[in-house]
Scaffold this motif. Structure first.
Motif, PDB file in Angstrom:
ATOM      1  N   GLY A 155     -22.335   0.717  14.555  1.00 54.59           N
ATOM      2  CA  GLY A 155     -22.218   1.226  13.750  1.00 54.59           C
ATOM      3  C   GLY A 155     -21.946  -0.546  13.020  1.00 54.59           C
ATOM      4  N   LYS A 156     -22.455  -0.005  11.604  1.00 54.72           N
ATOM      5  CA  LYS A 156     -22.699  -1.391  11.019  1.00 54.72           C
ATOM      6  C   LYS A 156     -21.173  -1.898  10.427  1.00 54.72           C
ATOM      7  CE  LYS A 156     -23.956  -2.159   6.285  1.00 54.72           C
ATOM      8  NZ  LYS A 156     -24.758  -1.555   4.836  1.00 54.72           N
ATOM      9  N   GLN A 157     -20.216  -0.432  10.295  1.00 58.47           N
ATOM     10  CA  GLN A 157     -19.126  -1.690   9.512  1.00 58.47           C
ATOM     11  C   GLN A 157     -17.907  -2.213  10.826  1.00 58.47           C
ATOM     12  OE1 GLN A 157     -17.242  -1.049   7.469  1.00 58.47           O
ATOM     13  NE2 GLN A 157     -15.232  -2.054   7.606  1.00 58.47           N
ATOM     14  N   PHE A 158     -18.586  -1.371  12.404  1.00 60.89           N
ATOM     15  CA  PHE A 158     -17.998  -2.222  12.771  1.00 60.89           C
ATOM     16  C   PHE A 158     -18.715  -3.656  13.502  1.00 60.89           C
ATOM     17  CE2 PHE A 158     -18.012  -3.735  17.321  1.00 60.89           C
ATOM     18  CZ  PHE A 158     -16.571  -3.825  17.781  1.00 60.89           C
ATOM     19  N   LEU A 207     -20.506  -6.169  11.449  1.00 62.33           N
ATOM     20  CA  LEU A 207     -19.786  -6.995  10.214  1.00 62.33           C
ATOM     21  C   LEU A 207     -17.939  -7.269  10.508  1.00 62.33           C
ATOM     22  CD1 LEU A 207     -21.627  -4.719   7.341  1.00 62.33           C
ATOM     23  CD2 LEU A 207     -21.925  -6.804   8.369  1.00 62.33           C
ATOM     24  N   GLN A 208     -16.928  -6.801  10.293  1.00 65.58           N
ATOM     25  CA  GLN A 208     -16.223  -6.786  10.910  1.00 65.58           C
ATOM     26  C   GLN A 208     -16.210  -7.974  12.111  1.00 65.58           C
ATOM     27  OE1 GLN A 208     -13.587  -3.310  11.277  1.00 65.58           O
ATOM     28  NE2 GLN A 208     -13.046  -3.463   8.578  1.00 65.58           N
TER      29      GLN A 208
END
Length: 163
Positions: free
Chosen positions: A135-138, A140-141
């Protein structure tokens, strides 16, 4: 020489594990698995080695030395990092390209940054695997946390005395 020793140790361990298998069917299955892996891997290794040799011959050495060579400094590390991100393909492609670049005059810090950036940020792997699965959130982090690593290892390599 170290690769020969490592290979012999691994072959010895594999033989020991194979010998310790109880059933003949397990041994046959292990040998069949080994041949399946070899059938996939060996052609890739041969192609990668040939490609690295051809790539080294085709690269304009003066351009490689100018942009990635010993005089490129931290800009070479930056460029190596950027090239690592956009290199498509797997390990046989990226390492063949790195070997060819070194042969054509790329400095170790730029090459180390390239391989590190490819390992962490290969765009094709990020899009096809990481974004889709994590996923995007993971993503980016993880990128925010690991972004400085290729630059840091390239910078450290610049400070080391081996060359």
């Amino acid at each position: 020489m170290n690769i020969v020793i490592g290979t012999l140790v691994l072959m010895g361990l594999a033989a020991w594990v194979w010998q310790s298998l109880d059933a003949p069917a397990q041994r046959s299955e292990a040998v069949a698995g080994m041949w399946r892996i070899a059938a996939v891997t060996l052609p890739r290794v041969v192609i990668a080695l040939i490609s690295a040799g051809l790539f080294a011959e085709l690269l304009p050495e003066e351009m490689v030395r100018a942009y990635l060579g010993d005089t490129s400094g931290f800009q070479g590390v930056l460029l190596g990092s950027a090239l690592g991100v956009v290199t498509p393909g797997g390990v046989f492609v990226s390492f063949a390209l790195a070997a060819g670049a070194v042969e054509a005059g790329a400095a170790m810090p730029a090459t180390i940054a390239y391989v590190t950036a490819w390992s962490l940020f290969a765009l094709t792997r990020i899009i096809a695997d990481e974004l889709a699965l994590m996923g995007k959130q993971f993503l980016l982090q993880r990128i925010a946390v690991t972004l400085p690593i290729p630059l840091a290892v390239g910078g450290i390599a610049m400070a080391l005395p081996f060359g």
